[in-house]
Design an enzyme around this catalytic site. Structure first.
Site, PDB file in Angstrom:
ATOM      1  CB  THR A  16     -23.877  48.574  50.374  1.00 39.70           C
ATOM      2  OG1 THR A  16     -25.015  48.255  49.550  1.00 39.70           O
ATOM      3  CG2 THR A  16     -23.510  47.389  51.233  1.00 39.70           C
ATOM      4  CG  ASN A  52     -19.225  41.745  46.191  1.00 37.69           C
ATOM      5  OD1 ASN A  52     -20.244  41.652  46.874  1.00 37.69           O
ATOM      6  ND2 ASN A  52     -18.678  42.907  45.864  1.00 37.69           N
ATOM      7  CB  ILE A  58     -25.793  44.740  53.366  1.00 37.34           C
ATOM      8  CG1 ILE A  58     -26.019  43.219  53.456  1.00 37.34           C
ATOM      9  CG2 ILE A  58     -24.485  45.128  54.063  1.00 37.34           C
ATOM     10  CD1 ILE A  58     -26.133  42.629  54.835  1.00 37.34           C
ATOM     11  CE  LYS A 112     -27.109  39.172  43.366  1.00 35.97           C
ATOM     12  NZ  LYS A 112     -25.651  39.208  43.379  1.00 35.97           N
ATOM     13  CE1 TYR A 122     -29.444  42.126  42.901  1.00 36.45           C
ATOM     14  CE2 TYR A 122     -30.961  40.988  44.375  1.00 36.45           C
ATOM     15  CZ  TYR A 122     -29.731  41.576  44.141  1.00 36.45           C
ATOM     16  OH  TYR A 122     -28.777  41.597  45.132  1.00 36.45           O
ATOM     17  CG  ASP A 133     -15.543  48.272  41.318  1.00 36.71           C
ATOM     18  OD1 ASP A 133     -15.994  47.812  42.394  1.00 36.71           O
ATOM     19  OD2 ASP A 133     -16.225  49.000  40.552  1.00 36.71           O
TER      20      ASP A 133
HETATM   21  P1  NAD Z   1     -22.378  48.379  45.753  1.00 34.75           P
HETATM   22  O1  NAD Z   1     -23.152  49.021  44.647  1.00 34.75           O
HETATM   23  O2  NAD Z   1     -22.032  49.168  46.958  1.00 34.75           O
HETATM   24  O3  NAD Z   1     -21.023  47.761  45.175  1.00 34.75           O
HETATM   25  C1  NAD Z   1     -20.998  47.026  43.982  1.00 34.75           C
HETATM   26  C2  NAD Z   1     -19.655  47.240  43.314  1.00 34.75           C
HETATM   27  O4  NAD Z   1     -19.655  46.450  42.118  1.00 34.75           O
HETATM   28  C3  NAD Z   1     -19.407  48.699  42.881  1.00 34.75           C
HETATM   29  O5  NAD Z   1     -18.127  49.118  43.279  1.00 34.75           O
HETATM   30  C4  NAD Z   1     -19.542  48.644  41.364  1.00 34.75           C
HETATM   31  O6  NAD Z   1     -18.716  49.609  40.703  1.00 34.75           O
HETATM   32  C5  NAD Z   1     -19.079  47.220  41.076  1.00 34.75           C
HETATM   33  N1  NAD Z   1     -19.575  46.740  39.791  1.00 34.75           N
HETATM   34  C6  NAD Z   1     -20.791  46.962  39.226  1.00 34.75           C
HETATM   35  N2  NAD Z   1     -20.849  46.394  38.014  1.00 34.75           N
HETATM   36  C7  NAD Z   1     -19.641  45.789  37.809  1.00 34.75           C
HETATM   37  C8  NAD Z   1     -19.100  45.039  36.746  1.00 34.75           C
HETATM   38  N3  NAD Z   1     -19.785  44.814  35.632  1.00 34.75           N
HETATM   39  N4  NAD Z   1     -17.840  44.550  36.878  1.00 34.75           N
HETATM   40  C9  NAD Z   1     -17.117  44.797  38.003  1.00 34.75           C
HETATM   41  N5  NAD Z   1     -17.579  45.520  39.040  1.00 34.75           N
HETATM   42  C10 NAD Z   1     -18.837  46.009  38.948  1.00 34.75           C
HETATM   43  O7  NAD Z   1     -23.231  47.095  46.123  1.00 34.75           O
HETATM   44  P2  NAD Z   1     -23.233  46.088  47.367  1.00 34.75           P
HETATM   45  O8  NAD Z   1     -24.497  46.313  48.089  1.00 34.75           O
HETATM   46  O9  NAD Z   1     -21.946  46.065  48.097  1.00 34.75           O
HETATM   47  O10 NAD Z   1     -23.444  44.745  46.551  1.00 34.75           O
HETATM   48  C11 NAD Z   1     -22.440  43.791  46.346  1.00 34.75           C
HETATM   49  C12 NAD Z   1     -23.102  42.477  45.976  1.00 34.75           C
HETATM   50  O11 NAD Z   1     -24.000  42.089  47.013  1.00 34.75           O
HETATM   51  C13 NAD Z   1     -23.947  42.510  44.713  1.00 34.75           C
HETATM   52  O12 NAD Z   1     -23.765  41.296  44.002  1.00 34.75           O
HETATM   53  C14 NAD Z   1     -25.368  42.589  45.241  1.00 34.75           C
HETATM   54  O13 NAD Z   1     -26.308  42.085  44.330  1.00 34.75           O
HETATM   55  C15 NAD Z   1     -25.252  41.760  46.477  1.00 34.75           C
HETATM   56  N6  NAD Z   1     -26.275  41.980  47.499  1.00 34.75           N
HETATM   57  C16 NAD Z   1     -26.424  43.211  48.073  1.00 34.75           C
HETATM   58  C17 NAD Z   1     -27.351  43.364  49.091  1.00 34.75           C
HETATM   59  C18 NAD Z   1     -27.533  44.669  49.818  1.00 34.75           C
HETATM   60  O14 NAD Z   1     -28.498  44.782  50.597  1.00 34.75           O
HETATM   61  N7  NAD Z   1     -26.662  45.650  49.661  1.00 34.75           N
HETATM   62  C19 NAD Z   1     -28.124  42.271  49.518  1.00 34.75           C
HETATM   63  C20 NAD Z   1     -27.934  41.048  48.896  1.00 34.75           C
HETATM   64  C21 NAD Z   1     -26.994  40.903  47.896  1.00 34.75           C
END
Ligand code: NAD
Length: 255
Positions: free
Chosen positions: A194, A93, A192, A163, A159, A40
């Site tokens: 988060t 991720n 989700i 994706k 975005y 991270d």
């Molecule tokens: P989150 O913001 O809770 O966690 C993302 C993590 O990625 C954080 O810890 C952040 O520090 C880290 N991060 C950000 N930029 C980074 C980089 N350049 N290098 C390494 N780490 C980095 O988000 P989340 O909701 O858990 O999302 C995780 C993944 O799921 C993402 O790819 C997001 O696009 C995808 N996603 C999320 C949702 C949702 O509803 N939460 C839905 C579909 C897809």
């Protein structure tokens, strides 16, 4: 009943592992017996995640890595392999959101930043993970796409473009390695619960009504529900599955 997996003796690498669904997946792999490398950019949160997993009896290291920097990605994979000896599973991720905007108003800086992390980051992770898995002749990768990889949404074109790109990368790389013991799939989470979603709600990018309107289950998903899908896709329960984009979305994409 909750399905449990056995990843004893295996090594899993998770990016974006300090928060949200990455953290839930790192915990799930560790609970299933894998040694886990958590990567991270957020140093304090990463250290806390590693400490929590270790305290709970798991085996974990933290690697500071910005996935938009290929040299850091190469070093991340090297460190995981130097520490644990191999790489069996990876969840690519890490991802970000940028402010919602009409394309006519969006800055190229936002477009480049989100592409470098969400899309080129997945490319760089796969490149270096597969270099190791190719030597082993085995491995399973799951890339994090989104329902945004399967549908469009006004004001979120950048975005959704990244994706969709993740699914294209997933399918093409899956074909390259399908007969060499390496499987590559994507998960497409719906909304989700988060920190990413909380922050979009706080910034009024979306309302809870917007989020749930098109979710037949009428609730947000949990990080653990994405972890379950990722572990299945990396497990011996899915050995004939590759190149798929699995929606885990409460029915969002069924309409
Ligand atoms: P989150 O913001 O809770 O966690 C993302 C993590 O990625 C954080 O810890 C952040 O520090 C880290 N991060 C950000 N930029 C980074 C980089 N350049 N290098 C390494 N780490 C980095 O988000 P989340 O909701 O858990 O999302 C995780 C993944 O799921 C993402 O790819 C997001 O696009 C995808 N996603 C999320 C949702 C949702 O509803 N939460 C839905 C579909 C897809």
């Amino acid at each position: 009943m909750h399905i449990s997996y056995d990843f004893k003796g295996q090594v899993a690498l998770i990016t974006g592992a300090a928060s949200g669904m990455g953290l839930a997946t790192a915990r799930a792999f560790a609970q299933a017996g894998a040694a886990v490398a958590l990567a991270d950019v957020s140093e304090a949160a990463l250290q806390k995640a590693v400490d929590d997993i270790t305290l709970a009896g798991g085996t974990a290291i933290g690697v500071l890595c910005d996935v938009s920097d290929e040299a850091q990605v190469a070093a991340m994979v090297e460190r995981a392999v130097a520490t644990f000896g191999r790489l069996d599973a990876a969840f690519n991720n890490a991802g970000i959101q940028v402010p919602a905007a009409e394309i006519a108003d969006q800055s190229v800086q936002d477009y480049d930043r989100i592409s470098a992390i969400n899309q080129r980051g997945v490319w760089a992770c796969m490149k270096h993970e597969i270099a190791q898995m190719r030597k082993q002749g085995s491995g399973a990768i799951v890339n994090c796409s989104s329902i945004g990889g399967l549908t469009g949404r006004a004001l979120l074109a950048a975005y959704h473009g990244t994706k969709h790109g993740v699914i294209g990368l997933t399918r093409s790389v899956a074909l390259e390695y399908a007969d060499r013991g390496i499987r590559v799939n994507a998960v497409c989470p719906g909304p989700i619960n988060t920190p990413m979603v909380s922050s979009m709600l706080e910034r009024n990018m979306l309302s809870m009504d917007d989020l749930l309107r098109d979710v037949p289950m009428r609730r947000l998903g949990r990080g653990e529900e994405i972890a379950d899908a990722v572990l299945w896709l990396c497990s011996s329960g899915s050995t004939y599955v590759t190149g798929q984009a699995l929606a885990v979305d409460g029915g969002f994409t069924v309409y």
